[in-house]
Design an enzyme around this catalytic site. Sequence first.
Site, PDB file in Angstrom:
ATOM      1  N   ASN A 201      31.229 113.135 -60.324  1.00  0.00           N
ATOM      2  CA  ASN A 201      29.702 112.725 -60.215  1.00  0.00           C
ATOM      3  C   ASN A 201      29.694 112.619 -58.696  1.00  0.00           C
ATOM      4  O   ASN A 201      29.947 111.777 -57.952  1.00  0.00           O
ATOM      5  CB  ASN A 201      29.298 111.366 -60.542  1.00  0.00           C
ATOM      6  CG  ASN A 201      27.995 111.104 -60.488  1.00  0.00           C
ATOM      7  OD1 ASN A 201      27.256 111.876 -59.985  1.00  0.00           O
ATOM      8  ND2 ASN A 201      27.410 110.245 -61.530  1.00  0.00           N
TER       9      ASN A 201
ATOM     10  N   ARG B 298      14.261 115.449 -63.331  1.00  0.00           N
ATOM     11  CA  ARG B 298      13.976 114.680 -62.394  1.00  0.00           C
ATOM     12  C   ARG B 298      13.096 115.594 -61.093  1.00  0.00           C
ATOM     13  O   ARG B 298      12.899 116.697 -61.480  1.00  0.00           O
ATOM     14  CB  ARG B 298      15.016 113.775 -61.740  1.00  0.00           C
ATOM     15  CG  ARG B 298      15.645 112.891 -62.974  1.00  0.00           C
ATOM     16  CD  ARG B 298      16.672 112.092 -62.382  1.00  0.00           C
ATOM     17  NE  ARG B 298      16.341 111.126 -61.390  1.00  0.00           N
ATOM     18  CZ  ARG B 298      17.236 110.541 -60.623  1.00  0.00           C
ATOM     19  NH1 ARG B 298      18.347 110.653 -60.791  1.00  0.00           N
ATOM     20  NH2 ARG B 298      16.883 109.664 -59.686  1.00  0.00           N
TER      21      ARG B 298
ATOM     22  N   ALA C 165      24.196 112.326 -54.860  1.00  0.00           N
ATOM     23  CA  ALA C 165      23.027 113.175 -54.165  1.00  0.00           C
ATOM     24  C   ALA C 165      23.959 114.450 -53.341  1.00  0.00           C
ATOM     25  O   ALA C 165      23.238 115.423 -53.058  1.00  0.00           O
ATOM     26  CB  ALA C 165      22.401 112.361 -52.956  1.00  0.00           C
TER      27      ALA C 165
HETATM   28  C1  DQA Z   1      23.151 111.080 -60.011  1.00  0.00           C
HETATM   29  C2  DQA Z   1      22.053 112.017 -59.602  1.00  0.00           C
HETATM   30  C3  DQA Z   1      21.878 112.337 -58.250  1.00  0.00           C
HETATM   31  O1  DQA Z   1      20.707 113.152 -58.328  1.00  0.00           O
HETATM   32  C4  DQA Z   1      21.640 110.836 -57.534  1.00  0.00           C
HETATM   33  O2  DQA Z   1      21.538 111.436 -56.228  1.00  0.00           O
HETATM   34  C5  DQA Z   1      22.567 110.215 -57.730  1.00  0.00           C
HETATM   35  C6  DQA Z   1      23.200 109.824 -59.009  1.00  0.00           C
HETATM   36  C7  DQA Z   1      23.431 110.607 -61.584  1.00  0.00           C
HETATM   37  O3  DQA Z   1      24.703 110.201 -61.800  1.00  0.00           O
HETATM   38  O4  DQA Z   1      22.669 110.824 -62.184  1.00  0.00           O
HETATM   39  O5  DQA Z   1      23.086 109.376 -56.776  1.00  0.00           O
HETATM   40  O6  DQA Z   1      24.523 112.066 -59.658  1.00  0.00           O
END
Ligand code: DQA
Length: 147
Positions: A74, A107, A77
């Site tokens: 994950n 989103r 961003a």
């Molecule tokens: C994220 C989604 C990204 O767009 C965001 O910047 C995050 C979290 C998520 O887990 O939904 O920091 O990776």
Amino acid sequence: MTSILILNGPNLNLLGTRQPEVYGTTTLADIEAQCTEAAQTLGLDIAFAQSNSEGALVDMIHDARGTHDGLILNAGAYTHTSIALMDAISSAEIPTVELHLSNIHAREEFRHTSYIAKVAVGVICGFGAHGYTLALHAMARHLEDGR
Ligand code: DQA
């Protein structure tokens, strides 16, 4: 034993209090505990890490080569901006599942682009903290039979 690195990018250390309406109230420590339990069931070894720094994430992906069999990432961003993380995954030649708590496609437009997806085996998003367990199952299956 098969070993999976679960790597979390910027701002994910704030899970639990960060925009709970988007990301839920589960903390990163809760998620790590949930992953440890799922890994035991699947007979996997896991390492769990988080960094707010792009360079540190690149270093951890490099170090994963030869140490871990798969990567669940994950990238927060950095997903939407980081050619460096994409190149690190290609260079380390490690099977990667891209993961997000939120459904990035539902989103803002800028979240629809992912550099990680271009080099990932697959993408899981929109299932909140449960996505980590789903990603572990997907990775276990992929490492077993390449699907
Ligand atoms: C994220 C989604 C990204 O767009 C965001 O910047 C995050 C979290 C998520 O887990 O939904 O920091 O990776």
